[in-house]
Structure formats: structure tokens, C-alpha cells
Design a protein around this motif. Structure first.
Motif, mmCIF file in Angstrom:
data_model
loop_
_atom_site.group_PDB
_atom_site.id
_atom_site.type_symbol
_atom_site.label_atom_id
_atom_site.label_comp_id
_atom_site.label_asym_id
_atom_site.label_seq_id
_atom_site.Cartn_x
_atom_site.Cartn_y
_atom_site.Cartn_z
ATOM 1 N N VAL A 307 17.061 -24.263 25.820
ATOM 2 C CA VAL A 307 18.254 -23.428 25.977
ATOM 3 C C VAL A 307 18.548 -22.732 24.657
ATOM 4 O O VAL A 307 18.623 -23.383 23.607
ATOM 5 N N ILE A 308 18.696 -21.416 24.719
ATOM 6 C CA ILE A 308 19.268 -20.685 23.597
ATOM 7 C C ILE A 308 20.747 -20.475 23.925
ATOM 8 O O ILE A 308 21.082 -19.862 24.946
ATOM 9 N N ALA A 309 21.611 -21.015 23.097
ATOM 10 C CA ALA A 309 23.059 -20.874 23.293
ATOM 11 C C ALA A 309 23.624 -20.024 22.163
ATOM 12 O O ALA A 309 23.312 -20.255 20.983
ATOM 13 N N ARG A 310 24.423 -19.052 22.535
ATOM 14 C CA ARG A 310 25.054 -18.172 21.547
ATOM 15 C C ARG A 310 26.569 -18.256 21.701
ATOM 16 O O ARG A 310 27.066 -18.434 22.809
ATOM 17 N N GLY A 311 27.257 -18.087 20.594
ATOM 18 C CA GLY A 311 28.711 -18.123 20.669
ATOM 19 C C GLY A 311 29.333 -18.046 19.303
ATOM 20 O O GLY A 311 28.787 -17.424 18.386
ATOM 21 N N ILE A 312 30.470 -18.722 19.135
ATOM 22 C CA ILE A 312 31.253 -18.648 17.903
ATOM 23 C C ILE A 312 31.290 -20.015 17.225
ATOM 24 O O ILE A 312 31.513 -21.036 17.877
ATOM 25 N N LYS A 316 32.490 -17.127 13.286
ATOM 26 C CA LYS A 316 31.336 -16.221 13.185
ATOM 27 C C LYS A 316 30.393 -16.427 14.365
ATOM 28 O O LYS A 316 30.295 -17.524 14.917
ATOM 29 N N ARG A 317 29.672 -15.357 14.725
ATOM 30 C CA ARG A 317 28.701 -15.450 15.810
ATOM 31 C C ARG A 317 27.486 -16.243 15.339
ATOM 32 O O ARG A 317 26.982 -16.047 14.227
ATOM 33 N N LYS A 318 27.041 -17.143 16.201
ATOM 34 C CA LYS A 318 25.929 -18.026 15.832
ATOM 35 C C LYS A 318 25.138 -18.371 17.082
ATOM 36 O O LYS A 318 25.646 -18.294 18.212
ATOM 37 N N GLN A 319 23.868 -18.753 16.892
ATOM 38 C CA GLN A 319 23.078 -19.220 18.023
ATOM 39 C C GLN A 319 22.309 -20.473 17.639
ATOM 40 O O GLN A 319 22.049 -20.743 16.463
#
Length: 398
Positions: A307-312, A316-319
Motif C-alpha cells: 500500500v502506498i498511503a499519502r496524506g498529512i 506537511k504532505r507525506k507518503q
């Protein structure tokens, strides 16, 4: 004493039986049941642990209940067909036994799988003090746990997930499926759905394609978007997710054969008349294709599911990329199975251990992401499926 009843003697059932036998500190008794008891006996003969076997029709609730009362397990592990989930759940309710499966219910006559039928059992299980754990395979299953881990440990808010499943193995057959052909083909040919901005968006099956560069030497492969059941539960239980997609690799050879079979009607799930008899084309096709259980000694290469999860995170935006690599040949040496069955069967046993030890136990019907992911992963690694976490880094937007 924690005894389990395993229903289903296919490739996954074989792995589950092997792995239950290895978990002697938790599981002290095993009964393996199937419509064809000879398959159960063949699996039992591979294992240095007393495995009882039985014949059962998993479509028949009274027959299932009779077997459960006779064997008196603490948990029923359902690795039969998804069509049989509800009858097995009914039998567990009738006998007062906990339930676990690896795939959600699917009606026999409609290529549609969703959780609504099983979620409807919530009150009945809770009122009886029983637990049902749904989708304790890899995808669904471990991918749900990976998403929950991202939400717990790596991101303050998970906004996007890409679940990516690669089978970079080869079995040398002109056309074969790595698990039940009927279920596999129904899944792949179904209308694609992905979650975006609060709703599921439909598109033609396999119409969206990317190239993804997989880690640990696997390299670039074509991935295709399709619908997969864990998205339904993840967007319900982790409501910050704004976009969720599922991707799977398919070789050009697989897709070529599948297109021809579709074009000539061999993937149909409705009855047709042939020589005065009613047959379902996809069931006839299943009889012609190699048994997935026979592919174990032939398959070489690896799987990579993650799973690639992206968010905050901290504003800051991070994955984060969380995945597992599994080797087909190593699986066969250990449990006489290829990695597709192994990656489904091992998490089923880990889910069983979580329930039997009380680490995950709550009356009602639950999905994997609703429990502590770290407790599960602490057991999953030593059982044969270690987790790799790439915290940060650059991965393509899909």
C-alpha cells in the motif's frame, strides 16, 4: 485448548493447515473439512501434526452445524468459496462458534462482491457474544492492516491509498490462474470501481494502466486498475480517505487469453444449454484449466503486495510505502504451495491467533483495519510474511 475447524481444502486451505500446525503454542487441534475428503487427507499426510479430516457440504447449514457440534472448535476458518460465507456464518451462529474468512460474500449468480450481506450479521454475532473477522487474507487483509498502520504511525491523516499487487512469478503454463479460476476471472472482468471524492466511480475493466517500478529487483511491470473489496471497508472505517485505488499486474499473455475467452462467451456466469443439459460456461472453463494447487512446483519468482498511503503528517504532505515480498519457491519448499496461496493462508492463521489469544476479540462482525495493526504485524513477520516500510520517498502518483 484452542481447536480450529478449517473448511476448504484448496491451495489456501493447504497453507492454513500447515501454518496452524506450526502454531502449536496456540492451536492444539485441527480438523480439515471439504466437499471432497480425499483432498483433506492428502494435505493431512504432508503435515507432522495430527489433522482430523471430514467431508462436508458447505452449502448446507444443518450439515455444517452437525460437524461443528461434533468437532467443537473454538473457531471456524472459512477458506471455501465466497458463495458459502453466509451458510458458514449461519452455522457458526447456530453452534456458538467464532468465524473468520479471507474473502467477502459473492452471490453465485451475480458477479458482485460486497460486504453488505456480511455486515448485516453484526447484531446477531454481537448479541451471541461471537466474533466474525472478515477478509483475513492479504488483499483484503494485510493491505487493510498496512493502511491502518499508516494511519496509526506514519500519517496524521490518510487521504489517498494505492493498493498494488504484483505477481512477478512464472509457471510456464499457456494460461492458468493462481487461485480459483472462477473467482479470479469473475473478479478481473467485473466493472472497475475506485473511490474518489466521496463516491465510487466506475470505468471499464482493465481500462486504466500504468507502469510501476517494483522494489527489490522485481522492476517495472504493467499494473491495471480494478475493483477490490477492501476499498469498501477502508473508506468506511477510515473516512479521511479521499481517493482509493487497487492495482494488479497482468501479463500480456494472460490478457490475450482472457480477451479471447470473453469474446467466445467462456467467461459467462449464466446457464446455457448444451446437449440437453444446463451448464455454466465459466464453471466448464474452470474444469479445463490447470488446478491452481498444481502450480506450486512449477512457479518461480516473487510477489510484491503493498500500500502506498499519502496524506498529512505534522502539517506537511507525506507518503509511506508498506509492502511484503514473497518468494514462490521458498513457499513451496515450506508448505508445498506457491506464494499466492501462501500470502492468503498465512494471514488467515495470524488472524486466528489474534482471535484465539484475545489480542483481537470483540463480539460482532469486523474488518481488519478496525483492530491494532501492530499486534497483527508482530506475528505476521515471524510466521513468514515480513513487512517493509519505506517512510517518505518518492513514488509516482497513479
Amino acid at each position: 485448548m484452542s481447536k480450529v475447524l478449517i473448511i476448504g481444502a484448496g491451495g489456501v486451505g493447504g497453507v492454513v493447515t500447515h501454518k496452524c500446525a506450526q502454531a502449536k503454542d496456540v492451536i492444539t487441534g485441527i480438523t480439515l473439512a471439504s466437499r471432497t475428503e480425499s483432498k483433506c487427507k492428502a494435505i493431512a499426510a504432508q503435515i507432522d501434526f495430527p489433522v482430523k479430516t471430514a467431508q462436508v457440504n458447505a452449502d448446507n447449514v444443518p450439515e455444517l452445524a452437525e460437524l461443528i457440534r461434533k468437532e467443537q472448535p473454538k473457531l471456524v476458518i472459512n477458506v471455501a468459496l465466497p458463495y458459502q460465507d453466509l451458510t458458514i456464518m449461519d452455522a457458526c451462529l447456530a453452534t456458538g462458534v467464532d468465524y473468520l474468512d479471507t474473502a467477502n460474500y459473492e452471490p453465485l449468480d451475480t458477479a458482485k462482491f460486497e460486504y453488505s450481506w456480511q455486515w448485516a450479521y453484526q447484531d446477531r454475532f454481537r448479541e451471541k457474544g461471537l466474533m466474525a473477522l472478515l477478509g483475513s487474507g492479504f488483499d483484503p487483509g494485510v493491505t487493510n492492516v498496512y493502511t491502518a498502520l499508516a494511519a496509526k504511525k506514519y500519517l496524521d491523516e490518510v487521504q489517498e491509498i494505492d493498493i498494488i499487487d504484483a505477481n512477478a512469478g512464472s509457471h510456464g503454463q499457456p494460461f492458468a490462474t493462481n487461485f480459483n479460476p472462477e473467482i479470479n476471472i469473475r473478479e478481473v472482468t467485473a466493472t472497475c470501481r475506485h473511490w474518489e471524492n466521496g463516491q465510487f466511480v466506475e470505468s471499464p475493466p482493465l481500462s486504466t494502466k500504468h507502469v510501476f517500478d517494483f522494489p527489490e529487483g522485481i522492476g517495472p511491470m504493467n499494473i491495471y486498475r480494478l475493483y477490490h473489496e477492501e476499498m469498501e471497508s477502508l473508506v468506511k472505517h477510515i473516512p479521511t480517505i479521499k481517493k482509493a485505488q487497487f492495482w494488479m499486474t497482468f501479463s500480456d499473455n494472460y490478457l490475450k487469453h482472457l480477451e479471447v475467452l470473453q469474446n467466445v462467451g467462456m467467461t459467462r456466469i449464466d446457464e446455457v444449454e448444451f446437449n440437453g443439459q444446463k451448464i455454466v460456461p465459466i464453471q466448464f472453463l474452470k474444469a479445463l484449466l490447470p488446478d491452481p494447487g498444481s502450480l506450486g512446483p512449477l512457479t518461480k519468482g516473487k510477489t510484491c503486495i503493498g500500500v502506498i498511503a499519502r496524506g498529512i503528517k505534522d502539517g506537511k504532505r507525506k507518503q509511506v510505502y508498506i509492502y511484503n515480498i514473497c518468494d514462490h519457491e521458498a513457499c513451496y519448499r515450506e508448505v508445498k504451495s506457491q506464494a499466492i496461496s501462501y500470502t492468503t493462508g498465512v494471514p488467515a492463521v495470524v488472524g486466528a491467533i489474534m482471535m484465539l489469544t484475545g489480542k483481537w476479540h470483540k463480539p460482532g462482525v469486523w474488518n481488519m483495519e478496525q483492530f491494532d495493526p501492530e499486534l497483527f504485524l508482530e506475528t505476521l513477520g515471524p510466521m513468514g510474511l515480513p513487512t517493509v516500510v519505506v517512510d517518505g520517498g518518492e513514488w509516482p502518483e497513479l
